[in-house]
Design a protein around this motif. Structure first.
Motif, mmCIF file in Angstrom:
data_model
loop_
_atom_site.group_PDB
_atom_site.id
_atom_site.type_symbol
_atom_site.label_atom_id
_atom_site.label_comp_id
_atom_site.label_asym_id
_atom_site.label_seq_id
_atom_site.Cartn_x
_atom_site.Cartn_y
_atom_site.Cartn_z
ATOM 1 N N GLY A 80 0.815 -1.204 0.000
ATOM 2 C CA GLY A 80 0.000 0.000 0.000
ATOM 3 C C GLY A 80 0.848 1.253 0.000
ATOM 4 O O GLY A 80 0.528 2.239 -0.684
ATOM 5 N N GLY A 81 1.946 1.225 0.764
ATOM 6 C CA GLY A 81 2.852 2.367 0.804
ATOM 7 C C GLY A 81 3.490 2.637 -0.553
ATOM 8 O O GLY A 81 3.636 3.790 -0.973
ATOM 9 N N VAL A 82 3.868 1.573 -1.250
ATOM 10 C CA VAL A 82 4.461 1.720 -2.587
ATOM 11 C C VAL A 82 3.450 2.318 -3.563
ATOM 12 O O VAL A 82 3.774 3.197 -4.367
ATOM 13 C CB VAL A 82 4.980 0.360 -3.102
ATOM 14 N N LEU A 83 2.208 1.854 -3.480
ATOM 15 C CA LEU A 83 1.174 2.361 -4.377
ATOM 16 C C LEU A 83 0.907 3.845 -4.110
ATOM 17 O O LEU A 83 0.757 4.645 -5.041
ATOM 18 C CB LEU A 83 -0.109 1.549 -4.207
ATOM 19 N N LEU A 84 0.881 4.220 -2.837
ATOM 20 C CA LEU A 84 0.682 5.630 -2.491
ATOM 21 C C LEU A 84 1.847 6.483 -2.985
ATOM 22 O O LEU A 84 1.638 7.574 -3.542
ATOM 23 C CB LEU A 84 0.533 5.781 -0.975
ATOM 24 N N ALA A 85 3.064 5.986 -2.805
ATOM 25 C CA ALA A 85 4.246 6.719 -3.271
ATOM 26 C C ALA A 85 4.217 6.896 -4.783
ATOM 27 O O ALA A 85 4.611 7.949 -5.306
ATOM 28 C CB ALA A 85 5.513 5.975 -2.846
ATOM 29 N N SER A 86 3.733 5.886 -5.485
ATOM 30 C CA SER A 86 3.661 5.985 -6.947
ATOM 31 C C SER A 86 2.693 7.088 -7.374
ATOM 32 O O SER A 86 2.940 7.802 -8.347
ATOM 33 C CB SER A 86 3.227 4.644 -7.552
ATOM 34 N N LEU A 87 1.601 7.248 -6.644
ATOM 35 C CA LEU A 87 0.631 8.300 -6.962
ATOM 36 C C LEU A 87 1.249 9.680 -6.761
ATOM 37 O O LEU A 87 1.090 10.579 -7.604
ATOM 38 C CB LEU A 87 -0.615 8.143 -6.099
ATOM 39 N N ILE A 88 1.958 9.849 -5.667
ATOM 40 C CA ILE A 88 2.623 11.130 -5.392
ATOM 41 C C ILE A 88 3.664 11.419 -6.473
ATOM 42 O O ILE A 88 3.765 12.546 -6.974
ATOM 43 C CB ILE A 88 3.283 11.099 -3.996
ATOM 44 N N LEU A 89 4.424 10.397 -6.856
ATOM 45 C CA LEU A 89 5.467 10.564 -7.877
ATOM 46 C C LEU A 89 4.873 10.981 -9.226
ATOM 47 O O LEU A 89 5.418 11.847 -9.915
ATOM 48 C CB LEU A 89 6.257 9.259 -8.019
ATOM 49 N N VAL A 90 3.753 10.375 -9.594
ATOM 50 C CA VAL A 90 3.095 10.726 -10.864
ATOM 51 C C VAL A 90 2.691 12.196 -10.866
ATOM 52 O O VAL A 90 2.874 12.905 -11.858
ATOM 53 C CB VAL A 90 1.865 9.817 -11.103
ATOM 54 N N HIS A 91 2.169 12.670 -9.753
ATOM 55 C CA HIS A 91 1.779 14.081 -9.666
ATOM 56 C C HIS A 91 2.993 15.011 -9.773
ATOM 57 O O HIS A 91 2.891 16.095 -10.365
ATOM 58 C CB HIS A 91 1.031 14.337 -8.359
ATOM 59 N N ILE A 92 4.098 14.589 -9.223
ATOM 60 C CA ILE A 92 5.306 15.425 -9.283
ATOM 61 C C ILE A 92 5.884 15.440 -10.701
ATOM 62 O O ILE A 92 6.210 16.495 -11.244
ATOM 63 C CB ILE A 92 6.367 14.907 -8.283
ATOM 64 N N VAL A 93 5.989 14.259 -11.305
ATOM 65 C CA VAL A 93 6.620 14.141 -12.623
ATOM 66 C C VAL A 93 5.793 14.833 -13.704
ATOM 67 O O VAL A 93 6.337 15.519 -14.579
ATOM 68 C CB VAL A 93 6.835 12.653 -12.986
ATOM 69 N N PHE A 94 4.470 14.677 -13.648
ATOM 70 C CA PHE A 94 3.616 15.204 -14.723
ATOM 71 C C PHE A 94 2.842 16.457 -14.309
ATOM 72 O O PHE A 94 1.815 16.762 -14.904
ATOM 73 C CB PHE A 94 2.626 14.126 -15.174
ATOM 74 N N HIS A 95 3.380 17.183 -13.345
ATOM 75 C CA HIS A 95 2.650 18.343 -12.836
ATOM 76 C C HIS A 95 2.299 19.318 -13.943
ATOM 77 O O HIS A 95 1.321 20.055 -13.865
ATOM 78 C CB HIS A 95 3.468 19.021 -11.753
#
Length: 515
Positions: free
Chosen positions: A500-515
């Protein structure tokens, strides 16, 4: 001819699969509505996402992506937030109580009156907008792309779409009636596979004609941003706050989605299944949004006059015979996987929450199952009727990105459901009277905010409606306190929590990369 053979084979395969999953006549409540609580995580993941994906994603959301770009993907990827909350907060609560419907949990926490309001609200929205939208989008998409093949029905476009709405509604109702959740899940697995295949075909064709993945940033840089300005009329970056709350309704309190997790073999299977579904949402975001952006890059500024034509244009212009048959099957799959799940959930809500509790308290399992089956027949008519109403609305305003119009209709009811489920789950001893007032206040609050701030984005408006209503309930119930995070977050094992932590981190990363 090859395309039509593929489609015919698809319908035969679906029907045979559904019949093989048919329950016996004397099926118990749990056998019919929850597949004997024996679903494993792959079935939960595939069936949940198949139910979630609808024709409006391929038409409405791809059309919206053609207009607004990557920002449209926000509605797909941010589902991960709701999925994680479902997996680690709400599903453990539901499974602990061994409920059949989410209503039963609401009743336990907030009383029978509020539970009744919750169930009626869901029955109303499922039997009208949810069923109607699924039937409309599937039929509308099929006709847009394959009018030539379907001309044998009628030369008149509206007549053809009406016939498809009625035909596919009846077909889906038949196998759901016969097989219950078991048949729904089995057919959903096939339908998701077809959805995925069709989606990848369209994606790769669009990217090929654009000139490659790199051309997305060279030809359409303005569309490659996940976050649009705060004053954007449809998808301002601030919409994520309203979306966060609305995802609680869809992924955590929606019987249509929750029914698979309630039928899980164990908490472990439910949590892994939901998180696997979260990963699939990333895939679906790419399949739905990127082709729309690519088409804008191919056609330029003077392209389509109607955004919802993006998907049909790609299929008609670039796909060969055979591949078109797969796409038509994918459109039908997107329709039926949503419709059959909605029928099953409506049957469950009515028979368990209304019939068993208020009409025939001493009903046997056979009587409850029969009441559920009768519900499928009744809601078939309400769903078809709403599908035809939406057909009329769409033809009256063809240039609009229609997916947003339907979302606005749903959120009038969904905001109140968010208030109920959050109050029930997060507060130690919620004030039931205040909760009911908070729930009922959401519709007038919508109307007041629309009157005072007519230009406010509907996601942002939904956020304020939920926040104001929840604030009222919280103020009245505050002395009773809230559950701690340690009480709220439950997991089968430390490894599940890490996932679950990895999945949450992936969501945050997507928002940062494709802001």
């Amino acid at each position: 001819m090859l395309d039509l053979v593929i489609v015919l084979f698809y319908f035969v395969a679906i029907f045979i699969t559904a019949i093989s999953g048919r329950v016996k006549k004397e099926a118990t409540i749990e056998e019919y509505f929850l597949s004997s609580r024996n679903l494993r995580w792959p079935s939960i993941a595939l069936s949940s996402i198949a139910t979630n994906i609808n024709g409006y994603q391929f038409l409405g959301m791809m059309g919206s992506a053609y207009l607004y770009g990557l920002a449209q993907a926000s509605l797909e990827i941010n589902a991960v937030q709701g999925i994680l909350m479902a997996a680690f907060i709400f599903v453990p609560l539901f499974l602990k109580e061994r409920v059949i419907t989410v209503t039963q949990y609401i009743q336990k926490r907030l009383g029978k009156t509020i539970g009744l309001f919750y169930s009626i609200a869901n029955i109303l929205i499922f039997s009208t907008i949810t069923l109607g939208a699924a039937l409309f989008w599937g039929a509308y998409a099929a006709d847009l792309v394959f009018a030539d093949y379907l001309s044998f029905i009628s030369e008149d476009r509206i007549t053809r779409i009406t016939a498809i709405v009625i035909g596919l509604g009846i077909f889906s109702a038949i196998y759901t009636y016969l097989g219950g959740l078991n048949a729904v899940v089995k057919t959903d697995i096939i339908q998701f596979s077809i959805l995925l295949t069709g989606g990848f075909v369209v994606l790769f064709v669009a990217i090929h004609h654009l000139g490659g993945w790199g051309e997305l940033y060279r030809k359409t840089p303005q569309l490659m941003h996940l976050h649009l300005p705060a004053d954007h009329p449809k998808l301002p970056w601030t919409h994520v706050f309203g979306l966060f709350l609305l995802n609680i309704n869809y992924w955590c309190a929606n019987q249509t989605i929750m029914q698979r997790s309630l039928a899980a073999k164990s908490l472990r299977h439910a949590q892994i299944g939901l998180m696997a579904g979260g990963v699939m949402k990333y895939v679906m975001a790419v399949l739905i949004v990127v082709p729309g952006i690519a088409l804008y890059g191919i056609l330029g500024e003077n392209g389509l006059s109607e955004p919802d034509m993006a998907f049909p244009y790609l299929v008609k212009t670039y796909l060969p015979t055979g591949a078109k048959g797969i796409i038509l099957c994918a459109l039908f799959a997107s329709l039926m996987s949503t419709v059959d799940s909605t029928f099953n959930s409506l049957a469950t809500l009515w028979s368990i929450d209304i019939y068993k509790q208020y009409i025939n308290k001493s009903a046997t399992d056979a009587q409850v199952v029969k009441a559920g089956k009768n519900t499928i027949i009744v809601t078939l008519f309400t769903g078809i009727t709403m599908g035809l109403v939406l057909l009329y609305v769409k033809f009256e305003n063809p240039e609009a990105a229609f997916t947003h119009t339907l979302n606005e209709l749903r959120y009038y009811i969904n905001c109140g459901i968010v208030v109920l489920i959050c109050t029930a789950a997060f507060m130690v001893t919620p004030n039931r009277k205040a909760t009911l007032i908070g729930f009922l206040s959401t519709i007038p609050l919508h109307l007041i905010i629309i009157y005072l701030f007519p230009d406010m984005n509907y996601f942002v408006r939904a956020m304020w409606v939920v926040v104001i209503s929840l604030a009222f309930v919280t103020l009245v119930s505050a002395k009773n306190g809230f559950r701690t995070w340690k009480e709220l977050i439950q997991y089968d094992s430390p490894n599940i929590l890490k996932m679950g932590g990895v999945l949450l981190a992936s969501l945050i990363l997507v928002h940062i990369v494709f802001h």
